[in-house]
Design a protein around this motif. Structure first.
Motif, mmCIF file in Angstrom:
data_model
loop_
_atom_site.group_PDB
_atom_site.id
_atom_site.type_symbol
_atom_site.label_atom_id
_atom_site.label_comp_id
_atom_site.label_asym_id
_atom_site.label_seq_id
_atom_site.Cartn_x
_atom_site.Cartn_y
_atom_site.Cartn_z
ATOM 1 N N VAL A 11 0.838 -1.287 -0.040
ATOM 2 C CA VAL A 11 0.006 0.089 0.154
ATOM 3 C C VAL A 11 1.100 1.326 -0.122
ATOM 4 C CG1 VAL A 11 -2.039 -0.993 1.160
ATOM 5 C CG2 VAL A 11 -0.157 -0.238 2.629
ATOM 6 N N ARG A 12 2.068 1.061 0.176
ATOM 7 C CA ARG A 12 2.936 2.242 0.335
ATOM 8 C C ARG A 12 2.895 3.090 1.548
ATOM 9 N NH1 ARG A 12 7.285 1.919 -1.934
ATOM 10 N NH2 ARG A 12 7.730 4.232 -2.431
ATOM 11 N N GLY A 13 3.830 3.449 2.126
ATOM 12 C CA GLY A 13 3.928 4.242 3.281
ATOM 13 C C GLY A 13 3.253 5.842 3.147
ATOM 14 N N LEU A 14 3.718 6.597 2.094
ATOM 15 C CA LEU A 14 3.279 7.800 2.020
ATOM 16 C C LEU A 14 1.798 8.050 1.927
ATOM 17 C CD1 LEU A 14 6.462 8.863 -0.364
ATOM 18 C CD2 LEU A 14 5.900 9.642 2.154
ATOM 19 N N GLY A 15 1.446 8.967 2.498
ATOM 20 C CA GLY A 15 0.077 9.348 2.594
ATOM 21 C C GLY A 15 -0.459 9.754 1.207
ATOM 22 N N TYR A 16 -0.047 10.046 0.375
ATOM 23 C CA TYR A 16 -0.626 10.785 -0.817
ATOM 24 C C TYR A 16 -1.038 9.856 -2.005
ATOM 25 C CZ TYR A 16 4.496 11.510 -2.092
ATOM 26 O OH TYR A 16 5.661 11.245 -2.449
ATOM 27 N N TYR A 17 -0.840 8.530 -2.042
ATOM 28 C CA TYR A 17 -1.314 7.823 -3.256
ATOM 29 C C TYR A 17 -2.930 7.788 -3.289
ATOM 30 C CZ TYR A 17 3.316 6.687 -3.730
ATOM 31 O OH TYR A 17 4.924 6.775 -4.033
ATOM 32 N N THR A 18 -3.376 7.594 -4.503
ATOM 33 C CA THR A 18 -4.736 7.710 -4.700
ATOM 34 C C THR A 18 -5.238 6.445 -5.584
ATOM 35 O OG1 THR A 18 -4.518 9.161 -6.406
ATOM 36 C CG2 THR A 18 -5.078 9.914 -4.398
ATOM 37 N N GLY A 19 -4.309 5.927 -6.259
ATOM 38 C CA GLY A 19 -4.652 4.599 -7.246
ATOM 39 C C GLY A 19 -3.495 3.688 -7.043
ATOM 40 N N ILE A 20 -3.108 3.295 -8.500
ATOM 41 C CA ILE A 20 -2.141 2.170 -8.461
ATOM 42 C C ILE A 20 -0.936 2.561 -7.608
ATOM 43 C CG2 ILE A 20 -0.894 3.145 -10.377
ATOM 44 C CD1 ILE A 20 -0.927 0.208 -11.335
#
Lengths: 431, 431
Positions: A265-274
């Motif tokens: 899911v990746r640590g950074l808060g800003y992802y919105t899609g893939i």
């Protein structure tokens, strides 16, 4: 005696040659994918990361208050700067495809594959919300590794934040951010710890099973449908099919294996899609690269909505992986000359010849040490030069020159003024 | 809206292309002079600069106390780090010829040719006290400028710290450091102010004339003897003749003009022999590069004596000079393709072809926007690509391909599988 600062690195020539080759391949591959290079500043306002990078990152920065009272930080990641640069220009034609190779700094405990300073290959596509942009970003990351000789040595795990959000909601988790954060720690927690924390979050234990079944498995993208309950699948057909199609597109750009992995899911808060991460097949190292789609960051940073997808690939894990695969090679200089000189008076002539050779594109070392000829020749051999030339008083008096090919042992003698012809002649004598 | 930090710079692609070309020329020229690349850390202990860099520099650093209570600084110059690296390895064969391209930071008022962050081309020769090393260092700096197209646009002013010390002592100045510092400000002070400060320092006004006569003049090296009183000349014959011979050696490595200039002493405290600065002929900008011999720094930093000579060449003044001479050019991508696609279904085929082209070394942009064909072609032309390929349903059905040369307007059509042949064919049709 003043030491190097802990967690920082001195790169000597023996490491710098393969290192530079690695950066050259990154630049070359990005150019082939039609990305343009940019350069970002090394210092930014700390506020740039307050927006969305997450608290963990903020505590891990080299930040300070400058003499003007401003709260600054040595950049811990590239994306916020790149987005700042993009949104401050209104004249750019979309899609924008950019890459950069900045140094990044994190104040955290140094360990294998992670130091306090590293260089990151960072690439982004802005203004394109399509799966084609997603595919090209993953394709570029993989093609770079392929070009470095790592084909078949790594795989890519992908997931989609929108899909994950649906799953989390489906199993009764309303605090999505907490959910991501827990899943991000899936591989660091014991199975029991993870389960108990998940159950606490979603309250209904029978529903959590759906997620627990998915996690920790690598699922082939064309079998993704079969892993979801019928109703869930019907309701989320669009997301699932985009993910599958992205996989097909990526397969046209690289031979890398792509799998679905719900724990990414990746640590950074800003992802919105893939979201995606590249890993070595042996599972020995941290991720080689990671990234995803972040369509909201422009809005958050600069009040300017912009679709975005990108990745970052650090130099540290990549170096470990290249070394493990015997790909961290010294590149021999092509066309290098060592000129040995006998007596100070010969050096002016040696310099003149060296200048001619350099203008022809060769690398030339003039040995001005006045060490014995045999020592000069030994040094030349140790430097693995291709050719040696000896300039002594006799050569100058007679206006002649002997070029020796250090690999084949052949040598040619001729007039100094015929330098180019002599080089051609000794090259053609190679076996 | 979070701004860029003052004094820092965003480099967009239009500036980054010539910028990268500039760095490539630096790397290439250094390699041709047989220098090896190294990389230094961006952070060092502030103490590293306390030794000898001078108070002015210390007040101009981005320095801070880190979370572990250590006094650190973003490096304001490269030399101390390079010397630290060199002296911490005992196994290196002398002479060592190194270069690096680090970013450096200075907290000072931003102005033309000077920002708070810049990249510097830095090169040094260690373990060689001869004038040959001095000449090669100046030769490398000049050859780099020559390769960038600046031949004849600049000149090099040289001096020698040992010679200056003799002159200062000769005219009755005992505080040599104060003397250097005053001379370093020669061009910033009015003639009267300089004279009165000099007289104050040397007390005997009739002796000061010797220095006042020398300063502010550019003296040809072969006429250097004539500018000194007989007795002074006799006593300092060795230094003067080394300086003259260095000039002759440099003239074999570059066509750059070298002149003696007594006002060049360089601000940094650690120089011990030759010092030099490169300037644009029009005298419009700050120095393009500067350096000198510093045989004591190894002793001071690491208690390890090591002979050393080197230079630093910043990117900022160089960029101004290249722009002024119309040499800050965009480099067109060699062999670039734009692929226009008609319908989402064509993109998979386009990706397959793009991958083949990239494997052949071409740069390829696949336009996935599904904008009208004429818009896609317009965009391709604006990007000044060399070739366009249109992939529509008909092309896929018939397995054919048309490659259009955007410069000559010629085009060839053939089977998709014959991609390589088609490219050869369209290339050969060029006028």
């Amino acid at each position: 005696m003043i030491e190097r600062v802990r967690g920082f690195r001195d790169s000597y020539p023996e490491d710098m040659l393969p290192r530079q080759k690695m950066f050259d391949v990154m630049r070359e591959t990005a150019t082939q994918f039609y990305f343009s290079q940019i350069e970002i500043p090394s210092l930014e306002y700390l506020d740039l990361y307050r927006v969305k990078s997450g608290e963990e990152l903020l505590t891990q920065t080299f930040s300070f208050t400058d003499k003007g009272g401003r709260e600054l930080t040595m950049i811990p990641e590239a994306t916020p700067s790149v987005v700042r640069m993009l949104t401050s220009r209104k004249d750019l034609k979309k899609p924008v495809k950019w890459f950069c190779l900045p140094k990044l700094w994190r104040y955290e405990e140094p360990q294998s594959g992670r130091s306090r300073e590293h260089t990151q290959f960072n690439a982004d596509i802005f203004g394109d919300s399509s799966m084609f942009a997603d595919a090209e970003i993953i394709g570029l990351a993989c093609s770079t590794l392929d070009k470095l000789g790592l084909s078949g040595k790594y795989k890519v795990r992908i997931n989609d934040r929108m899909l994950m959000e649906k799953i989390l909601r489906d199993i009764g988790i309303s605090n999505i951010a907490r959910g991501y954060s827990l899943i991000d720690h899936y591989r660091k927690l014991s199975a029991d710890d993870f389960k108990s924390q998940l159950l606490e979050l979603c309250k209904e234990s029978e529903k959590a099973d759906f997620l627990l079944q998915l996690l920790g498995k690598e699922i082939k993208l064309d079998q993704l449908d079969t892993k979801f309950p019928e109703q869930f699948k019907r309701e989320n057909e669009e997301i699932v099919s985009r993910l599958k199609n992205t996989g097909i597109l990526v397969s046209k750009l690289t031979s890398a294996e792509l799998v679905y992995d719900a724990s990414v899911v990746r640590g950074l808060g800003y992802y919105t899609g893939i979201v995606f991460e590249g890993f070595d097949r042996a599972g020995e190292f941290r991720s080689i690269f990671g990234g995803g789609r972040y369509d909201n960051l422009g809005q958050l940073i600069a009040d300017t909505p912009i679709e975005a997808v990108g990745f970052g690939m650090g130099d540290a894990v990549l170096e470990l992986l290249l070394k493990k695969n015997n790909l961290w090679n010294l590149t021999t200089r092509a066309g290098s000359f060592a000129m040995c000189t006998v007596g100070n008076e010969t050096i002016i002539t040696a310099y003149e010849l060296a200048t001619k050779l350099r203008q022809l594109g060769y690398a030339v070392n003039v040995d001005t040490s006045q060490a014995s000829l045999s020592n000069q020749l030994k040094k030349a051999a140790a430097n693995s030069v291709n050719y040696t030339i000896i300039i002594g008083p006799k050569e100058i008096k007679d206006n002649v020159l002997t070029i020796r090919d250090m690999n084949s042992g052949t040598q040619v003698t001729g007039r100094m003024d015929d330098l180019e012809k002599l080089i051609e002649s000794v090259s053609s004598k190679q076996i």
